[in-house]
Every structure is written in structure tokens, then in C-alpha cells.
Design a protein around this motif. Structure first.
Motif, short mmCIF file in Angstrom:
data_model
loop_
_atom_site.label_atom_id
_atom_site.label_comp_id
_atom_site.label_asym_id
_atom_site.label_seq_id
_atom_site.Cartn_x
_atom_site.Cartn_y
_atom_site.Cartn_z
N GLU A 17 0.88 -1.17 0.00
CA GLU A 17 0.00 0.00 0.00
C GLU A 17 0.92 1.21 0.00
OE1 GLU A 17 -1.93 1.97 3.62
OE2 GLU A 17 -3.26 0.34 3.04
N VAL A 18 0.87 2.01 -1.07
CA VAL A 18 1.76 3.16 -1.21
C VAL A 18 0.95 4.41 -1.52
CG1 VAL A 18 3.68 1.71 -1.99
CG2 VAL A 18 2.21 2.81 -3.68
N ARG A 19 1.58 5.56 -1.28
CA ARG A 19 0.95 6.83 -1.62
C ARG A 19 0.70 6.88 -3.13
NH1 ARG A 19 2.18 11.27 2.24
NH2 ARG A 19 3.32 10.33 3.96
N LYS A 20 -0.46 7.37 -3.50
CA LYS A 20 -0.83 7.43 -4.92
C LYS A 20 0.18 8.21 -5.74
CE LYS A 20 -4.63 8.49 -7.99
NZ LYS A 20 -6.00 9.00 -8.09
N GLU A 21 0.69 9.31 -5.18
CA GLU A 21 1.63 10.14 -5.93
C GLU A 21 2.99 9.47 -6.12
OE1 GLU A 21 1.80 11.65 -1.61
OE2 GLU A 21 0.21 11.07 -3.02
N ARG A 22 3.26 8.35 -5.43
CA ARG A 22 4.52 7.63 -5.58
C ARG A 22 4.38 6.43 -6.52
NH1 ARG A 22 8.77 10.30 -4.49
NH2 ARG A 22 9.87 8.35 -4.22
N GLY A 91 3.10 4.03 3.86
CA GLY A 91 2.43 2.80 3.45
C GLY A 91 2.95 1.60 4.19
N ARG A 92 2.64 0.43 3.65
CA ARG A 92 3.07 -0.82 4.27
C ARG A 92 3.18 -1.91 3.22
NH1 ARG A 92 -2.20 -1.24 7.80
NH2 ARG A 92 -1.65 0.90 7.81
N ILE A 93 3.93 -2.94 3.57
CA ILE A 93 4.12 -4.09 2.68
C ILE A 93 3.77 -5.35 3.47
CG2 ILE A 93 5.79 -5.44 1.36
CD1 ILE A 93 7.42 -2.83 1.02
N VAL A 94 2.97 -6.21 2.86
CA VAL A 94 2.59 -7.48 3.47
C VAL A 94 3.03 -8.59 2.53
CG1 VAL A 94 0.66 -8.92 4.25
CG2 VAL A 94 0.61 -6.44 4.62
N ILE A 95 3.68 -9.61 3.08
CA ILE A 95 4.16 -10.75 2.29
C ILE A 95 3.46 -12.01 2.80
CG2 ILE A 95 6.17 -12.10 1.61
CD1 ILE A 95 7.80 -9.52 2.49
N SER A 96 2.90 -12.79 1.88
CA SER A 96 2.24 -14.03 2.29
C SER A 96 2.55 -15.13 1.28
CB SER A 96 0.72 -13.82 2.41
OG SER A 96 0.20 -13.28 1.23
N SER A 97 2.39 -16.37 1.73
CA SER A 97 2.64 -17.53 0.86
C SER A 97 1.46 -17.77 -0.07
CB SER A 97 2.86 -18.79 1.71
OG SER A 97 4.02 -18.65 2.48
N VAL A 98 1.76 -18.29 -1.24
CA VAL A 98 0.74 -18.65 -2.22
C VAL A 98 0.70 -20.17 -2.29
CG1 VAL A 98 0.05 -18.53 -4.64
CG2 VAL A 98 1.07 -16.53 -3.53
#
Length: 121
Positions: A17-22, A91-98
């Protein structure tokens, strides 16, 4: 049903999830390391708790990338470097297994429709 992919280690889903302007900077950085595509959803969120952030200022983009285990660090580092403004609310970053990849159109569940190249070094 489990995906069997010869020669490929576990797949991971990286959601950022990042800022729209980035977004343009993040997209360019991911292309530069070889990420062929991503899912993008525009969203709005508001903080809760001690700080509240006016919703009109909280425009966000949610990016989703599925990548091989070996490419997770490069993807995360690329997103961090390109999305950061060094301030609260970046923002934030989430990592999960597939566990499985299923193609709706072909009804295949062998993962062959999911093309994930080795990321460029």
C-alpha cells in the motif's frame, strides 16, 4: 489441489500500500528489476487511534505482485526505496505464501499460466 512447479520454489504474494503520488516511481522500479506485471487497486483509508488522517489526504494505491521466493527481497527493497518519502504514512508491505494458482478460463491448476521470470540482478 496443489500447484506443482518443477524447479520453482514457493511463490509469495507481495502486497504494498503506497501513496498514490509515488505509484509512477514504484511501477518504474518494479519494471526495472523485471517484474512483468502487477495488480493495482486505488483505495482510500483513514487512520484510527491517536492520530487521525483526513481521508481526502489518504489516497493510496494497493499493488499486488506474485513472485518466486528468491525474488521477494528484491521486490520489497525496490518498493521501499521508490515509495519512501521518509515520513509517516508512506504505506506498508505485506508478504504471504501462495498455496495454489488456479486459472479460471482453462480450469488448469498446475501453475503453468502464471509466468514469473527470474528477476534481473
Amino acid at each position: 489441489m496443489s500447484v506443482v512447479r518443477a524447479g520453482i520454489s514457493q511463490l509469495k504474494k507481495v502486497e504494498a500500500e503506497v501513496r498514490k503520488e509515488r505509484f509512477a516511481e514504484v511501477d518504474f522500479a518494479l519494471k526495472k528489476i523485471g517484474v512483468p506485471g502487477l495488480t493495482v487497486v486505488e483505495e482510500q483509508r483513514a487512520g484510527r487511534g491517536i492520530w487521525s488522517y483526513p481521508i481526502e489526504n489518504a489516497k493510496r494505491v494497493l499493488l499486488t505482485v506474485v513472485v518466486d521466493d528468491s525474488g521477494v527481497k528484491r521486490v520489497v527493497d525496490s518498493i521501499r526505496e521508490s515509495a519512501s518519502t521518509m515520513s509517516w504514512g508512506d504505506g506498508r508491505i505485506v508478504i504471504s505464501s501462495v498455496d495454489d494458482v488456479l486459472d479460471i478460463g482453462s480450469m488448469r491448476s498446475d501453475g503453468s499460466e502464471l509466468y514469473i521470470p527470474s528477476l534481473r540482478t
